[in-house]
Design a protein around this motif. Structure first.
Motif, PDB file in Angstrom:
ATOM      1  N   ALA A 251       0.828  -1.207   0.000  1.00 27.70           N
ATOM      2  CA  ALA A 251       0.000   0.000   0.000  1.00 27.70           C
ATOM      3  C   ALA A 251       0.861   1.255   0.000  1.00 27.70           C
ATOM      4  O   ALA A 251       0.542   2.238  -0.686  1.00 27.70           O
ATOM      5  CB  ALA A 251      -0.933   0.002   1.213  1.00 27.70           C
ATOM      6  N   PHE A 252       1.952   1.228   0.748  1.00 26.64           N
ATOM      7  CA  PHE A 252       2.836   2.393   0.780  1.00 26.64           C
ATOM      8  C   PHE A 252       3.446   2.622  -0.603  1.00 26.64           C
ATOM      9  O   PHE A 252       3.436   3.748  -1.116  1.00 26.64           O
ATOM     10  CB  PHE A 252       3.948   2.214   1.814  1.00 26.64           C
ATOM     11  CG  PHE A 252       4.861   3.406   1.912  1.00 26.64           C
ATOM     12  CD1 PHE A 252       4.516   4.481   2.709  1.00 26.64           C
ATOM     13  CD2 PHE A 252       6.042   3.471   1.187  1.00 26.64           C
ATOM     14  CE1 PHE A 252       5.337   5.609   2.779  1.00 26.64           C
ATOM     15  CE2 PHE A 252       6.862   4.579   1.248  1.00 26.64           C
ATOM     16  CZ  PHE A 252       6.504   5.650   2.052  1.00 26.64           C
ATOM     17  N   SER A 253       3.995   1.566  -1.195  1.00 31.87           N
ATOM     18  CA  SER A 253       4.623   1.697  -2.517  1.00 31.87           C
ATOM     19  C   SER A 253       3.626   2.170  -3.567  1.00 31.87           C
ATOM     20  O   SER A 253       3.931   3.034  -4.392  1.00 31.87           O
ATOM     21  CB  SER A 253       5.238   0.359  -2.939  1.00 31.87           C
ATOM     22  OG  SER A 253       6.322   0.019  -2.100  1.00 31.87           O
ATOM     23  N   GLU A 254       2.434   1.612  -3.532  1.00 30.07           N
ATOM     24  CA  GLU A 254       1.403   2.004  -4.499  1.00 30.07           C
ATOM     25  C   GLU A 254       0.997   3.460  -4.321  1.00 30.07           C
ATOM     26  O   GLU A 254       0.807   4.192  -5.300  1.00 30.07           O
ATOM     27  CB  GLU A 254       0.182   1.092  -4.354  1.00 30.07           C
ATOM     28  CG  GLU A 254       0.429  -0.335  -4.821  1.00 30.07           C
ATOM     29  CD  GLU A 254      -0.678  -1.286  -4.401  1.00 30.07           C
ATOM     30  OE1 GLU A 254      -1.695  -0.805  -3.846  1.00 30.07           O
ATOM     31  OE2 GLU A 254      -0.518  -2.501  -4.616  1.00 30.07           O
ATOM     32  N   SER A 255       0.908   3.903  -3.073  1.00 33.03           N
ATOM     33  CA  SER A 255       0.489   5.269  -2.799  1.00 33.03           C
ATOM     34  C   SER A 255       1.510   6.287  -3.296  1.00 33.03           C
ATOM     35  O   SER A 255       1.144   7.270  -3.947  1.00 33.03           O
ATOM     36  CB  SER A 255       0.258   5.458  -1.298  1.00 33.03           C
ATOM     37  OG  SER A 255      -0.108   6.786  -1.005  1.00 33.03           O
ATOM     38  N   ILE A 256       2.780   6.056  -3.017  1.00 37.67           N
ATOM     39  CA  ILE A 256       3.785   7.051  -3.410  1.00 37.67           C
ATOM     40  C   ILE A 256       4.026   7.044  -4.915  1.00 37.67           C
ATOM     41  O   ILE A 256       4.515   8.033  -5.469  1.00 37.67           O
ATOM     42  CB  ILE A 256       5.112   6.864  -2.647  1.00 37.67           C
ATOM     43  CG1 ILE A 256       5.766   5.515  -2.980  1.00 37.67           C
ATOM     44  CG2 ILE A 256       4.895   7.031  -1.149  1.00 37.67           C
ATOM     45  CD1 ILE A 256       7.192   5.405  -2.470  1.00 37.67           C
ATOM     46  N   GLN A 257       3.689   5.952  -5.582  1.00 33.38           N
ATOM     47  CA  GLN A 257       3.802   5.937  -7.032  1.00 33.38           C
ATOM     48  C   GLN A 257       2.755   6.832  -7.687  1.00 33.38           C
ATOM     49  O   GLN A 257       2.957   7.333  -8.794  1.00 33.38           O
ATOM     50  CB  GLN A 257       3.662   4.504  -7.552  1.00 33.38           C
ATOM     51  CG  GLN A 257       4.892   3.640  -7.315  1.00 33.38           C
ATOM     52  CD  GLN A 257       4.661   2.180  -7.632  1.00 33.38           C
ATOM     53  OE1 GLN A 257       3.617   1.804  -8.175  1.00 33.38           O
ATOM     54  NE2 GLN A 257       5.635   1.343  -7.300  1.00 33.38           N
ATOM     55  N   VAL A 258       1.646   7.057  -6.974  1.00 29.19           N
ATOM     56  CA  VAL A 258       0.564   7.886  -7.511  1.00 29.19           C
ATOM     57  C   VAL A 258       0.917   9.369  -7.440  1.00 29.19           C
ATOM     58  O   VAL A 258       0.849  10.091  -8.438  1.00 29.19           O
ATOM     59  CB  VAL A 258      -0.751   7.618  -6.766  1.00 29.19           C
ATOM     60  CG1 VAL A 258      -1.833   8.601  -7.205  1.00 29.19           C
ATOM     61  CG2 VAL A 258      -1.204   6.177  -6.995  1.00 29.19           C
ATOM     62  N   ASP A 259       1.305   9.843  -6.233  1.00 25.68           N
ATOM     63  CA  ASP A 259       1.576  11.286  -6.116  1.00 25.68           C
ATOM     64  C   ASP A 259       2.804  11.628  -5.276  1.00 25.68           C
ATOM     65  O   ASP A 259       3.059  12.797  -4.998  1.00 25.68           O
ATOM     66  CB  ASP A 259       0.356  12.013  -5.555  1.00 25.68           C
ATOM     67  CG  ASP A 259      -0.092  11.456  -4.206  1.00 25.68           C
ATOM     68  OD1 ASP A 259       0.687  10.728  -3.564  1.00 25.68           O
ATOM     69  OD2 ASP A 259      -1.225  11.779  -3.806  1.00 25.68           O
ATOM     70  N   GLN A 260       3.571  10.625  -4.854  1.00 24.33           N
ATOM     71  CA  GLN A 260       4.809  10.825  -4.100  1.00 24.33           C
ATOM     72  C   GLN A 260       4.599  11.641  -2.817  1.00 24.33           C
ATOM     73  O   GLN A 260       5.473  12.367  -2.373  1.00 24.33           O
ATOM     74  CB  GLN A 260       5.874  11.497  -4.990  1.00 24.33           C
ATOM     75  CG  GLN A 260       6.277  10.645  -6.177  1.00 24.33           C
ATOM     76  CD  GLN A 260       7.361  11.267  -7.015  1.00 24.33           C
ATOM     77  OE1 GLN A 260       8.025  12.202  -6.604  1.00 24.33           O
ATOM     78  NE2 GLN A 260       7.580  10.731  -8.205  1.00 24.33           N
ATOM     79  N   ASP A 261       3.422  11.515  -2.222  1.00 24.90           N
ATOM     80  CA  ASP A 261       3.114  12.200  -0.972  1.00 24.90           C
ATOM     81  C   ASP A 261       3.475  11.268   0.183  1.00 24.90           C
ATOM     82  O   ASP A 261       2.822  10.246   0.395  1.00 24.90           O
ATOM     83  CB  ASP A 261       1.626  12.565  -0.942  1.00 24.90           C
ATOM     84  CG  ASP A 261       1.257  13.432   0.254  1.00 24.90           C
ATOM     85  OD1 ASP A 261       1.618  13.051   1.394  1.00 24.90           O
ATOM     86  OD2 ASP A 261       0.613  14.464   0.053  1.00 24.90           O
TER      87      ASP A 261
ATOM     88  N   MET B  23      -0.262   2.943   4.443  1.00 21.61           N
ATOM     89  CA  MET B  23       0.431   1.807   5.039  1.00 21.61           C
ATOM     90  C   MET B  23      -0.252   1.372   6.322  1.00 21.61           C
ATOM     91  O   MET B  23      -0.536   0.185   6.537  1.00 21.61           O
ATOM     92  CB  MET B  23       1.884   2.185   5.341  1.00 21.61           C
ATOM     93  CG  MET B  23       2.664   1.127   6.093  1.00 21.61           C
ATOM     94  SD  MET B  23       4.237   1.749   6.736  1.00 21.61           S
ATOM     95  CE  MET B  23       3.694   2.744   8.120  1.00 21.61           C
ATOM     96  N   ALA B  24      -0.535   2.339   7.204  1.00 19.11           N
ATOM     97  CA  ALA B  24      -1.156   2.022   8.490  1.00 19.11           C
ATOM     98  C   ALA B  24      -2.543   1.427   8.310  1.00 19.11           C
ATOM     99  O   ALA B  24      -2.928   0.478   9.005  1.00 19.11           O
ATOM    100  CB  ALA B  24      -1.219   3.279   9.353  1.00 19.11           C
ATOM    101  N   GLU B  25      -3.294   1.978   7.379  1.00 17.73           N
ATOM    102  CA  GLU B  25      -4.651   1.466   7.135  1.00 17.73           C
ATOM    103  C   GLU B  25      -4.614   0.045   6.575  1.00 17.73           C
ATOM    104  O   GLU B  25      -5.424  -0.809   6.967  1.00 17.73           O
ATOM    105  CB  GLU B  25      -5.380   2.406   6.170  1.00 17.73           C
ATOM    106  CG  GLU B  25      -5.723   3.759   6.784  1.00 17.73           C
ATOM    107  CD  GLU B  25      -6.165   4.782   5.757  1.00 17.73           C
ATOM    108  OE1 GLU B  25      -6.256   4.415   4.553  1.00 17.73           O
ATOM    109  OE2 GLU B  25      -6.419   5.940   6.148  1.00 17.73           O
ATOM    110  N   ALA B  26      -3.688  -0.222   5.663  1.00 18.47           N
ATOM    111  CA  ALA B  26      -3.564  -1.567   5.089  1.00 18.47           C
ATOM    112  C   ALA B  26      -3.101  -2.567   6.141  1.00 18.47           C
ATOM    113  O   ALA B  26      -3.547  -3.722   6.157  1.00 18.47           O
ATOM    114  CB  ALA B  26      -2.593  -1.547   3.911  1.00 18.47           C
ATOM    115  N   SER B  27      -2.223  -2.122   7.023  1.00 19.72           N
ATOM    116  CA  SER B  27      -1.775  -2.990   8.114  1.00 19.72           C
ATOM    117  C   SER B  27      -2.936  -3.372   9.012  1.00 19.72           C
ATOM    118  O   SER B  27      -3.073  -4.535   9.417  1.00 19.72           O
ATOM    119  CB  SER B  27      -0.697  -2.271   8.927  1.00 19.72           C
ATOM    120  OG  SER B  27      -0.388  -2.993  10.100  1.00 19.72           O
TER     121      SER B  27
END
Length: 220
Positions: A138-148, A156-160
């Motif tokens: 989830a972290f990797s996917e998120s930062i690939q979208v907008d690098q925030d 990451m926390a929500e997916a965990s």
């Protein structure tokens, strides 16, 4: 991003949260030996003493002390598993002056890869990987979208958390709990719970430091 040299509050907060949840983790481990909370807290207590004695302010150095304590003092399979998790954090961040989203992605993915080298467990087997693997993805996917960075940490926390909750409906396929079969259904996995605590503490402390408002409160 945050400075590695000023990131000691990240491992310190992880330590604090594990120690605070000793009883909760012990209750979740009631189908096993019941000592997961005690063992994790013991390892973290030793790590805390060594960090404070050293006086380091560096995040990576703090993770080194946690890794060493877990490997040496936490019995059973969890010590080596968490030792490998923190080794992934260490290898990806060592020598890095700045901890940004790309370094964090390497830390999380390295933790997954390291653990998978010493266990046959995979997602769905009711283990800490049910929390860690989706969190890293989830972290990797998120930062690939907008690098925030902050959005990635929250994802990451929500997916965990979702990964932890998924273990309630899983039957143990690895470790000592396998012998209990269907009796493990309806129970959260203790390893996934401690992993979730670590990842939530990681997310919260990094976000706080990045915003410049974080102050960890230690239970010594």
């Amino acid at each position: 991003m945050i400075k590695n040299s000023e990131g000691i509050e990240i491992p310190l907060y992880i330590i604090t949260e594990i120690k605070k949840n000793e009883g909760y983790l012990g209750q979740l481990d009631s189908l096993g030996d019941g000592d997961h909370g005690i063992n994790m807290s013991k390892g973290m207590t030793i790590a805390l003493k060594n960090i404070l004695a050293d006086g380091t302010h560096e995040m990576t150095a703090g993770f080194e002390y946690i890794k060493e304590a877990l490997l040496e003092y936490v019995g059973g399979s969890m010590g080596p598993l968490y030792g490998m998790m923190f080794l992934g954090f260490i290898r990806a961040s060592k020598g890095k002056e700045e901890i940004n989203s790309f370094v964090m992605a390497s830390m999380l993915n390295g933790a997954v890869s390291n653990i998978e080298t010493i266990t046959d467990a995979r997602v769905g087997d009711k283990s800490l990987l049910d929390s860690l693997v989706p969190a890293a993805a989830a972290f990797s996917e998120s930062i690939q979208v907008d690098q925030d960075f902050e959005k990635g940490l929250r994802a990451m926390a929500e997916a965990s958390q979702r990964g932890l909750e998924s273990t309630r409906n899983l039957k143990a396929n690895i470790g000592r709990s396998v012998r209990l079969g269907d009796k493990t259904l309806g129970h959260l996995d203790a390893g996934a719970a401690s992993c979730n605590i670590i990842l939530n503490a990681l997310s919260k402390s990094v976000i706080g430091i990045e915003r410049g408002v974080w102050h960890a409160t230690l239970s010594q």
